[in-house]
Design a protein around this motif. Structure first.
Motif, mmCIF file in Angstrom:
data_model
loop_
_atom_site.group_PDB
_atom_site.id
_atom_site.type_symbol
_atom_site.label_atom_id
_atom_site.label_comp_id
_atom_site.label_asym_id
_atom_site.label_seq_id
_atom_site.Cartn_x
_atom_site.Cartn_y
_atom_site.Cartn_z
ATOM 1 N N THR A 70 0.809 -1.145 0.229
ATOM 2 C CA THR A 70 -0.144 0.015 0.270
ATOM 3 C C THR A 70 0.781 1.176 -0.103
ATOM 4 O O THR A 70 1.954 1.359 0.705
ATOM 5 C CB THR A 70 -0.839 -0.098 1.262
ATOM 6 N N ASP A 93 -8.131 -6.325 -1.524
ATOM 7 C CA ASP A 93 -7.325 -6.464 -2.572
ATOM 8 C C ASP A 93 -7.833 -5.368 -3.576
ATOM 9 O O ASP A 93 -6.926 -4.571 -4.318
ATOM 10 C CB ASP A 93 -7.440 -7.975 -3.039
ATOM 11 N N GLU A 96 -7.159 0.001 -2.018
ATOM 12 C CA GLU A 96 -5.924 0.188 -1.423
ATOM 13 C C GLU A 96 -6.219 1.253 -0.296
ATOM 14 O O GLU A 96 -7.073 1.963 -0.492
ATOM 15 C CB GLU A 96 -5.140 1.104 -2.750
#
Length: 295
Positions: A70, A93, A96
């Protein structure tokens, strides 16, 4: 998954509460099957991030889900109640800057509400997460699918209400009829005490201090208040109007209406069968984005 298994899942998800003031009889099962919408299903089995059990809090350990990468200096925390951990992993997933906890405690809203009636239980869950997440947590959000609303309600009724930035309910919000098992068409009324904390949340969302997103199908359980009736109750309580629409939703869902005032949003979808109900869970990856854009 075969359609008869979907029906079994629905009956479990919408099963009755334990015997207390808020208990409800099992719903009247629908014999219907429909083949119009595709009912796409997310997988999530390819999640390559960390999956860490959080031990010593509940009888069944929740699972902390953290992506491997991230670009954010801090993260949002989503605590989701009821539903496949792979679906929650898929939501991480696809979005973010999020970490999530998947909590599964059984069937029926009381299985979720009773363990979280004490604020110390939620305190322990947050502490366990904070000890493992390496980045600062910006905001805490709750989501519940089907019976998972029982946990959300229990948390909101404690001092931890102030910690929660937003709530997402996925075809899960019910109440008892008064008299019991007497639909409104037969003279029954909604037990407003069951919805009191959500009425408060909706009012705060209208004012902009919280976010409240609620999606619902057209399923009518018959023996207790449907998600549509709960939505109507909250819309009337806040003076929010439904706006008819006709558009495609996630995983092939068909949206019929949208209601928005401030940061309070209700999305109505077609369908009164088990697959229509499960659609709301698999749309988690999409609906969680409304925390960033609730208007």
């Amino acid at each position: 998954m075969p359609r008869h298994l979907f029906l079994s899942v629905l009956l479990l998800c919408l099963s009755c509460k334990v015997a207390n003031k808020n208990s409800m009889m099992a719903q009247n099962p629908s014999p219907m099957e429909e083949y119009i919408r595709p009912h796409e299903r997310v997988d999530g089995s390819g999640f390559e991030g960390k999956k860490i059990p959080l031990t010593g809090i509940f009888e069944k350990d929740p699972l902390l889900l953290m992506g491997n990468a991230t670009s954010r200096d801090s993260v949002n925390l989503l605590i989701h109640f009821h539903g496949s951990e792979n679906v929650v992993a898929h939501a991480v997933d696809e979005n973010e800057g999020w970490v999530a906890v998947a909590v599964n405690l059984g069937n029926g809203s009381s299985a979720y509400g009773a363990p979280l009636a004490s604020p110390e239980t939620f305190d322990s869950l947050l502490l366990a997460v904070k000890n493992l997440v390496t980045k600062p947590i910006r905001k805490i959000y709750l989501s519940g699918f089907s019976a998972g609303y029982g946990a959300v309600r229990a948390i909101l009724k404690t001092r931890n209400y102030e910690l929660i930035a937003g709530v997402l309910l996925l075809d899960g919000l019910h109440a008892s009829y008064v008299p019991a098992q007497t639909p409104m068409a037969n003279g029954g009324q909604i037990d407003e005490e069951d919805l009191a904390v959500f009425k408060k949340l909706a009012a705060d969302a209208v004012m902009g201090s919280k976010i409240f997103v609620f999606t619902h199908s057209s399923i009518f359980p018959g023996t207790f208040v449907s998600t549509t009736e709960c939505a109507d109750y909250l819309l009337e309580a806040t003076g929010t109007r439904r706006k008819p629409v006709l558009r495609e939703g996630p995983v092939g869902m068909q949206q019929l209406a949208v209601s928005t005032q401030g940061k309070f949003k209700i999305l109505a979808f077609a369908g009164n069968t088990a697959p229509d109900h499960i659609d709301h869970l698999h749309g988690l990856f999409h609906f969680v984005r409304l925390f960033s854009h609730p208007h």
